[in-house]
Write an enzyme that holds these catalytic residues in place. Structure first.
Site, PDB file in Angstrom:
ATOM      1  N   HIS A  23       6.924  30.374 -27.279  1.00  0.00           N
ATOM      2  CA  HIS A  23       5.926  31.330 -27.756  1.00  0.00           C
ATOM      3  C   HIS A  23       4.650  31.394 -26.929  1.00  0.00           C
ATOM      4  O   HIS A  23       3.962  32.399 -26.934  1.00  0.00           O
ATOM      5  CB  HIS A  23       5.720  31.159 -29.257  1.00  0.00           C
ATOM      6  CG  HIS A  23       6.877  31.798 -29.944  1.00  0.00           C
ATOM      7  ND1 HIS A  23       8.066  31.130 -30.130  1.00  0.00           N
ATOM      8  CD2 HIS A  23       7.087  33.067 -30.317  1.00  0.00           C
ATOM      9  CE1 HIS A  23       8.936  31.967 -30.653  1.00  0.00           C
ATOM     10  NE2 HIS A  23       8.369  33.146 -30.789  1.00  0.00           N
ATOM     11  N   CYS A  31      14.512  43.677 -28.707  1.00  0.00           N
ATOM     12  CA  CYS A  31      13.097  43.281 -28.710  1.00  0.00           C
ATOM     13  C   CYS A  31      12.863  41.900 -28.129  1.00  0.00           C
ATOM     14  O   CYS A  31      11.753  41.394 -28.155  1.00  0.00           O
ATOM     15  CB  CYS A  31      12.511  43.379 -30.115  1.00  0.00           C
ATOM     16  SG  CYS A  31      13.272  42.251 -31.275  1.00  0.00           S
ATOM     17  N   GLU A  85      20.373  38.293 -33.923  1.00  0.00           N
ATOM     18  CA  GLU A  85      19.931  37.210 -33.037  1.00  0.00           C
ATOM     19  C   GLU A  85      20.733  35.933 -33.249  1.00  0.00           C
ATOM     20  O   GLU A  85      20.443  34.909 -32.650  1.00  0.00           O
ATOM     21  CB  GLU A  85      18.429  36.949 -33.167  1.00  0.00           C
ATOM     22  CG  GLU A  85      17.920  36.648 -34.541  1.00  0.00           C
ATOM     23  CD  GLU A  85      16.410  36.421 -34.572  1.00  0.00           C
ATOM     24  OE1 GLU A  85      15.782  36.245 -33.517  1.00  0.00           O
ATOM     25  OE2 GLU A  85      15.859  36.397 -35.684  1.00  0.00           O
ATOM     26  N   ARG A  98       8.312  42.623 -38.764  1.00  0.00           N
ATOM     27  CA  ARG A  98       9.312  41.604 -39.094  1.00  0.00           C
ATOM     28  C   ARG A  98       8.741  40.649 -40.127  1.00  0.00           C
ATOM     29  O   ARG A  98       7.578  40.230 -40.013  1.00  0.00           O
ATOM     30  CB  ARG A  98       9.692  40.834 -37.833  1.00  0.00           C
ATOM     31  CG  ARG A  98      10.805  39.845 -38.088  1.00  0.00           C
ATOM     32  CD  ARG A  98      11.269  39.213 -36.820  1.00  0.00           C
ATOM     33  NE  ARG A  98      10.289  38.263 -36.288  1.00  0.00           N
ATOM     34  CZ  ARG A  98      10.446  37.618 -35.136  1.00  0.00           C
ATOM     35  NH1 ARG A  98      11.507  37.855 -34.392  1.00  0.00           N
ATOM     36  NH2 ARG A  98       9.544  36.762 -34.721  1.00  0.00           N
ATOM     37  N   ASN A 130      16.255  36.627 -27.317  1.00  0.00           N
ATOM     38  CA  ASN A 130      15.753  35.261 -27.087  1.00  0.00           C
ATOM     39  C   ASN A 130      16.597  34.252 -27.859  1.00  0.00           C
ATOM     40  O   ASN A 130      17.023  33.232 -27.332  1.00  0.00           O
ATOM     41  CB  ASN A 130      14.298  35.120 -27.553  1.00  0.00           C
ATOM     42  CG  ASN A 130      13.373  36.073 -26.841  1.00  0.00           C
ATOM     43  OD1 ASN A 130      13.729  36.603 -25.805  1.00  0.00           O
ATOM     44  ND2 ASN A 130      12.205  36.302 -27.404  1.00  0.00           N
ATOM     45  N   ASP A 131      16.802  34.564 -29.128  1.00  0.00           N
ATOM     46  CA  ASP A 131      17.599  33.649 -29.936  1.00  0.00           C
ATOM     47  C   ASP A 131      19.096  33.877 -29.727  1.00  0.00           C
ATOM     48  O   ASP A 131      19.870  32.918 -29.745  1.00  0.00           O
ATOM     49  CB  ASP A 131      17.250  33.805 -31.419  1.00  0.00           C
ATOM     50  CG  ASP A 131      15.960  33.062 -31.736  1.00  0.00           C
ATOM     51  OD1 ASP A 131      15.840  31.903 -31.310  1.00  0.00           O
ATOM     52  OD2 ASP A 131      15.074  33.651 -32.371  1.00  0.00           O
ATOM     53  N   ARG A 182      15.976  27.277 -26.312  1.00  0.00           N
ATOM     54  CA  ARG A 182      15.228  28.268 -25.531  1.00  0.00           C
ATOM     55  C   ARG A 182      13.910  27.727 -25.004  1.00  0.00           C
ATOM     56  O   ARG A 182      13.323  28.299 -24.099  1.00  0.00           O
ATOM     57  CB  ARG A 182      14.994  29.537 -26.355  1.00  0.00           C
ATOM     58  CG  ARG A 182      14.132  29.329 -27.564  1.00  0.00           C
ATOM     59  CD  ARG A 182      14.121  30.550 -28.463  1.00  0.00           C
ATOM     60  NE  ARG A 182      12.882  31.286 -28.364  1.00  0.00           N
ATOM     61  CZ  ARG A 182      12.564  32.312 -29.129  1.00  0.00           C
ATOM     62  NH1 ARG A 182      13.437  32.751 -30.044  1.00  0.00           N
ATOM     63  NH2 ARG A 182      11.435  32.939 -29.006  1.00  0.00           N
ATOM     64  N   ARG A 208       5.350  40.494 -34.982  1.00  0.00           N
ATOM     65  CA  ARG A 208       5.754  39.162 -35.459  1.00  0.00           C
ATOM     66  C   ARG A 208       4.731  38.663 -36.484  1.00  0.00           C
ATOM     67  O   ARG A 208       3.687  38.127 -36.108  1.00  0.00           O
ATOM     68  CB  ARG A 208       5.797  38.170 -34.296  1.00  0.00           C
ATOM     69  CG  ARG A 208       6.910  38.385 -33.284  1.00  0.00           C
ATOM     70  CD  ARG A 208       6.823  37.316 -32.205  1.00  0.00           C
ATOM     71  NE  ARG A 208       8.008  37.222 -31.384  1.00  0.00           N
ATOM     72  CZ  ARG A 208       8.151  37.814 -30.199  1.00  0.00           C
ATOM     73  NH1 ARG A 208       7.181  38.530 -29.698  1.00  0.00           N
ATOM     74  NH2 ARG A 208       9.272  37.663 -29.513  1.00  0.00           N
TER      75      ARG A 208
HETATM   76  C1  PEP Z   1      14.209  37.074 -30.316  1.00  0.00           C
HETATM   77  O1  PEP Z   1      14.730  36.061 -30.786  1.00  0.00           O
HETATM   78  O2  PEP Z   1      14.661  37.684 -29.327  1.00  0.00           O
HETATM   79  C2  PEP Z   1      12.955  37.603 -30.891  1.00  0.00           C
HETATM   80  C3  PEP Z   1      12.452  38.737 -30.487  1.00  0.00           C
HETATM   81  O3  PEP Z   1      12.330  36.859 -31.825  1.00  0.00           O
HETATM   82  P1  PEP Z   1      11.422  35.561 -31.522  1.00  0.00           P
HETATM   83  O4  PEP Z   1      11.238  35.485 -30.051  1.00  0.00           O
HETATM   84  O5  PEP Z   1      10.161  35.756 -32.258  1.00  0.00           O
HETATM   85  O6  PEP Z   1      12.272  34.462 -32.077  1.00  0.00           O
HETATM   86 MG    MG Z   2      14.121  35.359 -32.696  1.00  0.00          MG
END
Ligand code: PEP
Ligand code: MG
Length: 587
Positions: free
Chosen positions: A195, A510, A439, A339, A462-463, A473, A303
């Site tokens: 993050h 996203c 995800e 979200r 990302n997830d 990650r 977020r």
């Molecule tokens: C993701 O997982 O791609 C996402 C956009 O959510 P976050 O990065 O907040 O987990």
């Molecule tokens: Mg995510």
């Protein structure tokens, strides 16, 4: 003392170039001061020196707290309240005084030894809250030691923009930073989807991770760094020629970016006429004007967990309602996808999470936490969203969905809240548009089962990549396995898009994959409708999309799906981009 000049290869996680002196944040230990043993008669003046450094530290911290309170929320300034309390901790002070009076240590060494002794107890426990307090302890200790050696920490911290260095920056530490005084980030741990990196990109600041610990620990406030967020190169105390070369590169980047920004009114349309929607991942403290400035269309991801990062105060219904309503009003008729809280993984909040877990990314995270432990918090958020929804085109999105029952249970909660609001005569949105993040691999594989029950999908790459590739990650040690171009990921996206098309659903992406131009031909060819990204990436993506043909992208995907590793796919994509927009490979 200045560290020797050297160059380190780190991992680039946010583009851009920063040149500046460093500021250390968080609980990284200082270099061990010499265990100086003084003559017994020195104990008294040494004690006076310690007391005066303590007073100075207290004055600085109060000033910082008040300054932050004026600029940010009370809760963020509260970090300094906790630090001030530590300065009054009797156990801590008694230990330092004992070191000076009985063992005849220098004040520096007595402070250092005490902080490390307490840190050893708290810093390793399996409780996030206590570990964070241990990091606070080191912060405070470092301040006292700086004051003992006559360094004006407050001035350094807030009067000159700095490159933030840290072993690891937690999301709450990152959120608490004074933004105007941050040039970039360089940390030991983390990844492109941790993050801090996400925040760095949304602030348009360069960031690198994976700096070797021995280099990081040696850096002091006098050291200057260049961080290259494109290549990952980090130069410690560069010579003048190197510094000038990087400053030039930085101004060229800025020129390229401002040239692209002038294209903001052009549609993000391929040469053969396919229009991809470009939306923005908006941060809690970003203004909607930024979306207009880059000519994006709406918010693809807001977020909300960052509204819940302070352990001291959680936003109530009214507070949230105001935030969501203001966002929707500023967006006018553009869609805003909000979200619901995704606490868990590396986004921790010790008040909301009742227990620590061995494996938080696979634990009670996102929708699971909301449905199983935080029903009240969840209901409060949904009520605020239902009320705010009358002010614009609201889409509500659920994170971390892995079971159809999570979706159905949420729908039931929403229906009950709608009944409650109706009985209280409070206006609310009747037909709430509800979607899920795709995800988890399970959601991508059975997307066809989810499709008839939702209004849209948003692919959280990302997830999705983390869970599919079995790669944490935020762990730089396995970052080499974290590959968006792996055919397994493409198959999952393809399956999701096909399911969505059968049910006429809109599909957004996203995650970080949506912001990097290297993946755009693949996502276009896979048939997604929207890419949602930090504002800074929108102009570059628009330029690339306008240089591509959809048909070439579809052919690329057909070939990519036959590949068996990420490198082959990357090579094919690079070839395509090199053919139609070579300048993109340089930026
Ligand atoms: C993701 O997982 O791609 C996402 C956009 O959510 P976050 O990065 O907040 O987990
Ligand atoms: Mg995510």
């Amino acid at each position: 003392m200045l560290s020797p000049s050297c160059t380190v290869q780190a991992i680039p996680v946010a583009p851009g170039i920063a040149v500046g002196r460093v500021m250390r944040v968080g609980g990284t230990p200082r270099e061990l001061p010499e265990p100086v043993v003084l003559a017994p008669e020195m104990a008294l003046p040494e004690m006076a020196r310690f007391n005066s450094a303590l007073d100075k530290t207290r004055i600085e911290l109060c000033a910082l707290r008040d300054e932050l309170r004026e600029k940010l929320a009370d809760s963020e300034a509260g970090i300094f309240d906790a630090h001030i309390l530590l300065l009054e901790d009797e156990m801590l002070l008694a230990e330092v005084r004992k070191g000076i009076q009985q063992d005849h240590y220098s004040a520096e060494y007595a402070v250092y030894a005490t902080i490390e002794k307490f840190y050893a107890v708290f810093g390793t426990v399996n409780d996030e809250y206590l570990r964070e307090r241990a990091a606070d302890l080191r912060d405070v200790g470092n301040r006292i030691m700086d004051n003992l050696s006559g360094v004006d920490v407050a001035k350094i911290a807030y009067n000159e923009p700095r490159i933030i260095i840290a072993s690891n920056l937690t999301p709450s530490e990152t959120v608490g930073l004074e933004r105007d005084f941050v040039l970039g980030f360089a940390t030991e741990t983390g990844s492109a989807t941790s993050h801090t990196a996400i925040l760095a990109r949304s602030l348009k600041l360069p960031a690198v991770v994976g700096i070797p610990k021995d280099i990081l620990d040696r850096l002091t406030i006098a050291d200057k760094l260049i961080i290259d967020g494109f290549s990952g190169k980090v130069i410690v105390n560069p010579d003048r020629r190197t510094e000038e070369a990087y400053l030039l590169k930085r101004s060229e980047e800025m020129r390229f970016y401002s040239e692209l920004t002038e294209e903001r009114d052009l549609p993000p349309e391929t040469l053969d006429g396919f229009q991809l929607q470009l939306a923005v991942n908006l941060d809690a403290d970003q203004d909607y004007d930024e979306v207009h400035q880059v000519g994006a269309y709406g918010v693809g991801l807001f977020r909300t967990e960052f509204l819940f990062m302070s352990p001291d105060s959680l936003p109530d219904e009214e507070h949230q309602y105001e935030i969501y309503k203001n966002l929707l009003v500023s967006a006018g008729n553009q869609p805003v996808t909000i979200r619901t809280i995704d606490i868990g993984g590396d986004k921790l909040n010790s008040t909301i999470q009742r227990s620590t877990e061995q494996n938080p990314f696979l634990g009670l995270r996102g929708i699971r936490l909301c449905l199983l432990e935080q029903q009240k918090l969840f209901a409060t958020q949904l009520r605020a969203l239902l009320r705010a929804g009358v002010y614009g085109d609201l889409r509500v999105m659920l994170p971390m969905v892995s079971s159809i029952f999570e979706l159905r249970d949420t729908k039931k909660i929403i229906a009950d809240l709608q009944e409650e609001l109706a009985s209280e005569n409070i206006p609310f949105v009747q037909n709430l548009k509800l979607g899920i993040m795709i995800e988890t691999p399970v959601a991508a594989v059975i997307a066809r089962k989810f499709a008839p029950e939702v209004d849209f999908f948003s692919i959280g790459t990302n997830d999705l990549i983390q869970y599919t590739m079995a790669v944490d990650r935020s762990n730089e040690r396995v970052a080499y396995l974290y590959r968006p171009t792996h055919p397994a990921i493409l198959h999952l996206i393809r399956n999701t898009v096909e399911a969505a098309k059968e049910y006429n659903l809109y599909v957004s992406v996203c995650g970080q994959m949506a912001e990097s131009t290297m993946y755009t031909p693949l996502l276009l060819g896979l048939g997604v409708n929207e890419l949602s990204m930090p504002t800074a990436s929108v102009p570059v993506q628009r330029r690339l999309i306008r240089s591509l043909n959809l048909i070439d992208c579809e052919n690329l995907v057909e070939q990519a799906l036959q590949c068996c590793n990420a490198n082959e796919v990357m090579e094919l994509t690079r070839e395509l981009v090199a053919g139609c927009a070579p300048e993109m490979l340089e930026h």
